[in-house]
Design a protein around this motif. Structure first.
Motif, short mmCIF file in Angstrom:
data_model
loop_
_atom_site.label_atom_id
_atom_site.label_comp_id
_atom_site.label_asym_id
_atom_site.label_seq_id
_atom_site.Cartn_x
_atom_site.Cartn_y
_atom_site.Cartn_z
N SER A 10 0.82 -1.20 0.00
CA SER A 10 0.00 0.00 0.00
C SER A 10 0.86 1.26 0.00
N ARG A 11 0.37 2.30 -0.64
CA ARG A 11 1.04 3.59 -0.62
C ARG A 11 1.09 4.16 0.80
N ASP A 12 0.21 3.68 1.67
CA ASP A 12 0.15 4.15 3.05
C ASP A 12 1.12 3.43 3.98
N HIS A 13 1.92 2.52 3.45
CA HIS A 13 2.90 1.80 4.27
C HIS A 13 3.83 2.81 4.93
N ASP A 14 4.16 2.60 6.21
CA ASP A 14 5.15 3.45 6.88
C ASP A 14 6.41 3.51 6.02
N ASN A 15 7.08 4.67 5.97
CA ASN A 15 8.26 4.78 5.13
C ASN A 15 9.20 5.85 5.67
N CYS A 16 10.47 5.75 5.28
CA CYS A 16 11.50 6.65 5.80
C CYS A 16 11.36 8.07 5.25
N ALA A 17 10.88 8.20 4.01
CA ALA A 17 10.69 9.54 3.46
C ALA A 17 9.67 10.31 4.29
N LYS A 18 8.60 9.66 4.65
CA LYS A 18 7.59 10.31 5.50
C LYS A 18 8.14 10.58 6.90
N ASN A 19 8.93 9.65 7.42
CA ASN A 19 9.53 9.86 8.74
C ASN A 19 10.44 11.09 8.76
N LEU A 20 11.21 11.28 7.67
CA LEU A 20 12.07 12.45 7.60
C LEU A 20 11.23 13.72 7.61
N TYR A 21 10.18 13.74 6.82
CA TYR A 21 9.31 14.92 6.78
C TYR A 21 8.69 15.17 8.15
#
Length: 203
Positions: free
Chosen positions: A104-115
């Motif tokens: 899913s596009r909603d999977h936790d991810n490092c790019a979002k964590n950085l933001y």
């Protein structure tokens, strides 16, 4: 001791001469790591490409520094008790990458964590960084404890070799914000299993 929760992030400001000890508490966990200089004007960030091209190899050695995009030392490796396998080639995992992998596009991810790390810091000195991240700009991370084989024009990810409690110590050569993501990748082998939390300490 502060903890980076599994799949989540932490941020730490370092003064010149301070060090951060990042501990692979359970072993195997990859920590995507960035450093930004809030006093030099953005974008001023730890750059994997500038570091590689200056040192003429993939990774600095102990007592050598990662450089920023102005080729100025930003974080020096002081000690590393792991096998010394850290990746500087892979981009941070992102929504687009998980879609490519069938998740899913909603999977936790490092790019979002950085933001999220930058957004929650709430300091005017990094407003420009937040703006750049909103536009989709993401510097390549230092993927601590990630094992990547470089051979025959291929760069496959390998099972991690780090053991519980191994650590790396990085010393700040300029005032910087260190942002860390306990990588949530659970589709291939980079974390050697389910993502776990990791600890860190300022020295």
């Amino acid at each position: 001791m502060p903890t980076i929760p599994a799949r989540s992030f932490a941020i730490q400001r370092l003064r010149v001469g301070q060090s951060i000890k990042i501990i692979n508490t359970s072993g195997g966990q990859v920590i995507d790591t960035w450093a930004f200089s809030p006093t030099s004007g953005f974008p001023s960030y730890m750059s994997m490409s500038h570091t590689r091209s200056t040192h003429h190899r993939l990774l600095p050695s102990v007592q050598e520094a990662f450089l920023d995009n102005r080729r100025t030392p930003i974080l020096t490796i002081i000690e590393d008790t792991s096998p010394g396998l850290h990746d500087v080639l892979y981009a941070a995992c992102s929504p687009e990458r998980y879609v490519q992998l069938g998740a899913s596009r909603d999977h936790d991810n490092c790019a979002k964590n950085l933001y999220n790390a930058a957004k929650t810091y709430k300091d005017p000195s990094i407003n420009k960084l937040v703006e750049l991240l909103e536009y989709g700009w993401i510097p390549d991370p230092l993927n601590l404890f990630m094992s990547v084989l470089v051979k025959d024009n291929k760069i496959p990810c390998q099972d991690p070799e780090s053991k519980p409690g191994e650590y790396i110590i990085l010393r700040a050569e300029q005032e910087c914000l260190v942002m860390m993501s306990a990588c949530p990748m659970d589709i291939h082998v980079c974390n050697g299993g389910p993502p776990t939390s990791v600890d860190f300490e300022v020295l």
